[in-house]
Design a protein around this motif. Structure first.
Motif, PDB file in Angstrom:
ATOM      1  N   GLN A  96      -3.402 130.919  35.062  1.00 57.47           N
ATOM      2  CA  GLN A  96      -4.397 129.859  34.926  1.00 57.47           C
ATOM      3  C   GLN A  96      -3.733 128.534  34.564  1.00 57.47           C
TER       4      GLN A  96
ATOM      5  N   LYS B   7      -2.276 127.148  37.716  1.00 59.63           N
ATOM      6  CA  LYS B   7      -3.324 126.570  38.561  1.00 59.63           C
ATOM      7  C   LYS B   7      -3.776 125.216  38.010  1.00 59.63           C
TER       8      LYS B   7
ATOM      9  N   ASN C  89      -3.396 121.650  39.868  1.00 57.51           N
ATOM     10  CA  ASN C  89      -4.558 120.826  40.200  1.00 57.51           C
ATOM     11  C   ASN C  89      -4.554 119.501  39.451  1.00 57.51           C
TER      12      ASN C  89
END
Length: 114
Positions: free
Chosen positions: A38, A41, A45
């Motif tokens: 996570q 990610k 992003n």
């Protein structure tokens, strides 16, 4: 000939990185990926993508319609509105011209018919 295998030659043989009997690398890799996926990610992003997006937007807004450099704090909306007005005028003129040509063709056809 030895197969392509990630590992190290050691005096007592080959230590294979992907072999759980030789190394804990697979367990460590899986643990890190599971616990930090996570985060990976989010960083991808929030940091990488946002930097890419900001760079692309900055490139678009820093160049005006004539491909000359504009000031970086210039608001692009007025130039877009002006471009839109010019496009509408051009389309209106094109429509008027096409209607005129169509009327002339209809008149010619009527003359030939009679």
């Amino acid at each position: 000939k030895r197969e392509e295998n990630p590992g190290s030659d050691v005096p007592w043989g080959i230590a294979e990185v992907e072999n759980p009997d030789h190394c804990d690398f697979i367990f460590l890799r899986n643990l890190l990926i599971r616990t930090h996926m996570q985060d990976l990610k989010d960083v991808t992003n929030n940091v990488l993508y946002e930097n890419f997006r900001c760079n692309k937007l900055a490139a678009v807004t820093s160049v005006n319609l004539d491909n000359k450099l504009a000031s970086s704090n210039r608001n692009p909306l007025p130039s877009l509105r002006s471009r839109r007005r010019n496009t509408k005028k051009r389309l209106k003129n094109m429509k008027a011209g096409m209607e005129k040509v169509m009327e002339e063709k209809v008149k010619e056809k009527k003359k030939k018919k009679y």
